[in-house]
Design an enzyme around this catalytic site. Sequence first.
Site, PDB file in Angstrom:
ATOM      1  N   SER A   1       0.948  -1.243   0.035  1.00 23.41           N
ATOM      2  CA  SER A   1      -0.043  -0.023   0.056  1.00 23.41           C
ATOM      3  C   SER A   1       0.874   1.248   0.240  1.00 23.41           C
ATOM      4  CB  SER A   1      -0.721  -0.162   1.309  1.00 23.41           C
ATOM      5  OG  SER A   1      -0.017   0.157   2.445  1.00 23.41           O
ATOM      6  N   LYS A   2       0.087   2.358  -0.303  1.00 21.45           N
ATOM      7  CA  LYS A   2       0.962   3.670  -0.417  1.00 21.45           C
ATOM      8  C   LYS A   2       1.772   3.938   0.763  1.00 21.45           C
ATOM      9  CE  LYS A   2      -1.825   6.833  -2.880  1.00 21.45           C
ATOM     10  NZ  LYS A   2      -3.127   6.797  -2.714  1.00 21.45           N
ATOM     11  N   ARG A   3       1.180   3.495   2.345  1.00 18.05           N
ATOM     12  CA  ARG A   3       1.690   3.998   3.217  1.00 18.05           C
ATOM     13  C   ARG A   3       3.248   3.396   3.505  1.00 18.05           C
ATOM     14  NH1 ARG A   3      -2.000   2.034   7.229  1.00 18.05           N
ATOM     15  NH2 ARG A   3      -3.500   2.280   5.846  1.00 18.05           N
ATOM     16  N   GLN A   4       3.262   2.046   2.709  1.00 17.30           N
ATOM     17  CA  GLN A   4       4.779   1.414   3.063  1.00 17.30           C
ATOM     18  C   GLN A   4       5.562   1.572   1.676  1.00 17.30           C
ATOM     19  OE1 GLN A   4       5.754  -1.788   4.846  1.00 17.30           O
ATOM     20  NE2 GLN A   4       3.956  -2.123   6.278  1.00 17.30           N
ATOM     21  N   GLY A   5       4.888   1.510   0.656  1.00 14.83           N
ATOM     22  CA  GLY A   5       5.907   1.306  -0.440  1.00 14.83           C
ATOM     23  C   GLY A   5       5.658   2.481  -1.572  1.00 14.83           C
TER      24      GLY A   5
END
Length: 462
Positions: free
Chosen positions: A251-255
């Site tokens: 997801s955006k939050r991690q990658g």
Amino acid sequence: MIRTRAAISPTGYPHIGTIYQVLFDYAFAHKHKGKFIVRIEDTDKERTVADAEEKVFKALDWFKLVEDESVRKTGPYGPYRQSDRLDIYKKYAQELINKNKAYYCFCSKDRLDEIRQKLQKEGKPPMYDKHCLNLDKKTIDQKLTNKESYIIRLYVPKDIKIKIKDELRGEVIFDSNSVDDQVLLKSDGYPTYFLAVVVDDHLMEISHMVRGEEWLTSSAKIVLLYEYFGWEKPVFVHTPIIRNPDRSKFSKRQGHTNVSWYQEQGFFPEVILNYLALMGWSHPQGKEIFTLDEFIKLFDFKDISPVGPVFDLNKLEWMNGVHIRESQDSNLKTQIYNFYQKKYPVELIEKTIPLIKERIKKLSDYLPLCEFFFKPIHDLSLIKDRSYIKEIHKELEKVSDWKADIIGESMQALVKKLNVKTGEFFMTLRVAITGKKISPPLNKSMEILGKEECLKRLGQLG
Ligand code: GLU
Ligand code: ZN
């Protein structure tokens, strides 16, 4: 005829996960001389992002995963945008009502909220209580005549097993008691995903429904709809969800999930596809680097592992670096030139290629390493001792044959003459010329820069 489709919701910018899906759709269709279709699923009006559709097509072009039929490449199965097909969905919703496989629901929002809250309090999943299933025909007709607002729901029978056959997982069985009477048509006349996807996949003669694993649980409703309509089902393929290295959902939050990030960083689309192809699938000869054509020839759905593959950015970077090293110098030169919007002279870029080819992994690594070729960069804070810059200048003035090895020899001689520490001396020279402590090979860089420019830079410091 093999027909695959990407069912794109224009609710956000193109995502690597979308490309992962499209890669399989495209490869499978091409392998079997079939067609790959892009359908725009824009039934969620609130979440539609104005330029998302355009960006999706641009991304497909960038990856060269170009479709055979779509809104921009129309074919015999159009329209390819769901908001242009509302009458079709209405007709099929009506057909289900006539068959008693769907029903009108007139429940108010307040009532539905109440049910949901009650179930939530009891720790149960929110499900409709089938209240409107048993309305008699007279009541329904009256409400319709009075133009009361309604939605149409799928009728899900109690106590049955719903089975689907997934290409990767085999048979998956659902208990109908945990399947909600899904809304099929909303009060504004728009269909929900479930009705629209089944109607469209059928009418567009999609042979393989390839979608992410996150959609697997919706299959029960999909299967019921196919059975109610009496249509032949497509082959179901639920591809594994890409994971972060900690196994959470990519997801955006991690990658970095947006295609645009990879473009900005200077990854090559063919390398990304190569990497994505490797996720969950392996080459029969264990090869890691292969082309899209090779993948198309060898690929089959049944060889995909259903376990979520981990997206490893380091590995992708490594593969991108391999691609750079294996590129022709002239190609790489053009890539760099275009990547930096033709801002830097192409002849000068060409000269720098042999110096950096082994050192960069993506195109955006180029400028931090090579900017000094295009303009002087002075960072005095990095120079400990400026006292011998004048000496360097004097010595270099004497070099008439401006070649890397001769420059090197003259500088070595100066180190001896001045009796200074070699490391410190060359660090000073490096910083004076390149503005950095780390740079491409110094003598060669100086040769490329030219005598006049090097003397000028030293002169500005000494
Ligand atoms: N429209 C869905 C999405 O964009 C795709 C689901 C499907 O492939 O059927 O996520
Ligand atoms: Zn109702």
